[in-house]
Scaffold this motif. Structure first.
Motif, mmCIF file in Angstrom:
data_model
loop_
_atom_site.group_PDB
_atom_site.id
_atom_site.type_symbol
_atom_site.label_atom_id
_atom_site.label_comp_id
_atom_site.label_asym_id
_atom_site.label_seq_id
_atom_site.Cartn_x
_atom_site.Cartn_y
_atom_site.Cartn_z
ATOM 1 N N GLU A 44 1.361 -1.236 -0.016
ATOM 2 C CA GLU A 44 -0.162 -0.122 -0.249
ATOM 3 C C GLU A 44 0.652 1.288 0.495
ATOM 4 N N VAL A 48 0.623 4.229 -2.635
ATOM 5 C CA VAL A 48 0.415 5.290 -2.062
ATOM 6 C C VAL A 48 1.643 6.610 -2.929
ATOM 7 N N SER B 13 -6.065 2.836 1.588
ATOM 8 C CA SER B 13 -5.314 3.591 1.030
ATOM 9 C C SER B 13 -6.132 4.701 0.834
ATOM 10 N N VAL B 14 -7.066 4.912 0.520
ATOM 11 C CA VAL B 14 -7.304 6.346 0.344
ATOM 12 C C VAL B 14 -7.350 7.057 0.794
ATOM 13 N N ARG B 16 -4.769 7.076 2.685
ATOM 14 C CA ARG B 16 -2.879 7.388 3.039
ATOM 15 C C ARG B 16 -2.909 8.442 1.657
ATOM 16 N N LEU B 17 -3.658 8.347 1.050
ATOM 17 C CA LEU B 17 -2.766 9.189 -0.208
ATOM 18 C C LEU B 17 -3.055 10.279 -0.672
ATOM 19 N N THR B 20 -1.495 12.011 2.007
ATOM 20 C CA THR B 20 0.550 12.033 1.408
ATOM 21 C C THR B 20 0.420 13.571 1.293
ATOM 22 N N ARG B 21 -0.722 13.628 0.433
ATOM 23 C CA ARG B 21 -0.642 14.711 -0.573
ATOM 24 C C ARG B 21 -0.474 15.742 -0.055
ATOM 25 N N PRO B 109 -7.417 13.146 -6.790
ATOM 26 C CA PRO B 109 -7.112 13.911 -5.554
ATOM 27 C C PRO B 109 -6.409 15.275 -5.644
ATOM 28 N N ARG B 110 -5.900 16.016 -6.471
ATOM 29 C CA ARG B 110 -5.550 17.598 -7.214
ATOM 30 C C ARG B 110 -6.491 18.405 -6.494
#
Lengths: 182, 123
Positions: A44, A48, B13-14, B16-17, B20-21, B109-110
Motif C-alpha cells: 500500500e 500510494v 489506501s485512500v 494514505r493517499l 500524503t498529498r 486528489p488534485r
C-alpha cells in the motif's frame, strides 16, 4: 461382527482424516492471512507514494503470486475511488508490473468464470491494451463474458468500441426475450 | 503556523493517499477510520478542516457533520465531504447540514487539494 468392527474403524478413520484436513486448511488460511497482513501495508505504501509523488518511473511490485494478488487487490480498491492523473499513474504501474498482461492472458482461459473475472478487471484499467482485449472479448463464446466485456467498454467509455458493445447487449436481451416463457 | 486537517475515510489506501498529498502541501494530517473516531478526533484535536467520507462504519458521514455542527467549540470547522456519487439528495442533505463542499468519488486528489485550499480561504 468383523464386518461391523471394520465399518466402525473405517468410519473413525474417515472422521479423523476429515478433521486433519479441516485443521490443516484452517492453518494454511491463517498463515496466508498473517502473511497478507504483513505484506499489505508495504504494498500500500509503495503504491500510494508512487501515486502521490512526481517520479515517472513506476516502482517494482512483488513478483510472487500472493504479492501480485495483493498488489492487484490494493490497486483495484484505489481504481474504483480515483480518477484523473492518479488513475492514469496507477494504470501505468499495473502495465509495467505485468498485471494488465496477466488479465489479458486470463481472457484466453478455458473457464468462462475466469474470462468474466478478467473482463471485470480489465474494465478498470484505462489502458489501450485492455480496451483491445475487451473488444476481442465481444466475440467470446459465452454470453456472460461478452456482456462483461460490453459493460467494461461502456465503463471505460471508448467511443469506437461502443457500437459493437451495444450489439452484444442487444443480442443478449433479444435472446433472453426469445427464451422467456409466454 | 501549520494547519491541521482531519482525514476520515474507512479505506486505508485512500486515507494514505490523501494524507500524503496534504502533507506534501505542508499540512499536518490526523486520520480516522470510522465515523466515531472522526467525531472524537474532531472534538479532541479541533482541526482546521475535515475531509470526511460519507459512507463509514459506526457513524455515517452525515451523522458526524450533524454532531459537529451541534457543538459550539467545533461547529465552524469547514468540512469537505467525499461521496460515492454526488446525488441531488446527498448534496442538498449535506449542504443543509452544513457541509462546505463536495467531491464525488471516483475523485481526483488534485481537485480535492484545490477544494481544501478554497475551503480554508486560500486561492
Amino acid at each position: 461382527m468383523v464386518t461391523m468392527a471394520g465399518a466402525i474403524v473405517g468410519f473413525a478413520l474417515a472422521i479423523a482424516l476429515l478433521t486433519v484436513f479441516l485443521v490443516a486448511s484452517r492453518l494454511v488460511q491463517r498463515r496466508r492471512r498473517c502473511l497478507d497482513g504483513r505484506m499489505r501495508p508495504t504494498i500500500e505504501s509503495t503504491i500510494v507514494e508512487y501515486l502521490a509523488g512526481d517520479d515517472d518511473e513506476p516502482p517494482p511490485l512483488p513478483g510472487a503470486r500472493r504479492g501480485r494478488a495483493l498488489s492487484l487487490s490494493v490497486s483495484q480498491g484505489l481504481l474504483s475511488e480515483l480518477r484523473g492523473g492518479e488513475r492514469m499513474r496507477l494504470t501505468r504501474l499495473l502495465e509495467t508490473s505485468g498485471a494488465v498482461d496477466r488479465e489479458i492472458a486470463r481472457m484466453a482461459s478455458r473457464r468462462a468464470v475466469d474470462r468474466r473475472r478478467a473482463a471485470d478487471a480489465l474494465a478498470q484499467f484505462e489502458s489501450a491494451r485492455a480496451i483491445t482485449a475487451l473488444v476481442d472479448g465481444l466475440q467470446d463464446r459465452d454470453v456472460i463474458v461478452r456482456c462483461a466485456c460490453a459493460r467494461g467498454l461502456a465503463a471505460l467509455g471508448d467511443p469506437d468500441a461502443l457500437p459493437a458493445a451495444l450489439d452484444v447487449v442487444e443480442g443478449a436481451v433479444a435472446r433472453s426475450r426469445e427464451r422467456r416463457p409466454r | 503556523m501549520t494547519r491541521k486537517i482531519l482525514v476520515a475515510d474507512d479505506s486505508l489506501s485512500v486515507r494514505r493517499l490523501v494524507a500524503t498529498r496534504l502533507q506534501a502541501e505542508g499540512f499536518e494530517v490526523i486520520e480516522a477510520e470510522d465515523g466515531e473516531e472522526a467525531l472524537r478526533r474532531a472534538i479532541e484535536d479541533a482541526p482546521d478542516l475535515i475531509v470526511l467520507d460519507k459512507v463509514m462504519p459506526k457513524l455515517d458521514g452525515f451523522e458526524v457533520v450533524r454532531s459537529i455542527r451541534e457543538r459550539d467549540e467545533i461547529r465552524t470547522i469547514p468540512i469537505v465531504m467525499l461521496t460515492e456519487r454526488a446525488s441531488e439528495d446527498d448534496v442538498v442533505g449535506g449542504l443543509s447540514l452544513g457541509v462546505n463542499d463536495y467531491v464525488a468519488k471516483p475523485f481526483s486528489p488534485r481537485e480535492l487539494m484545490m477544494r481544501v485550499r478554497k475551503a480554508l480561504g486560500g486561492a
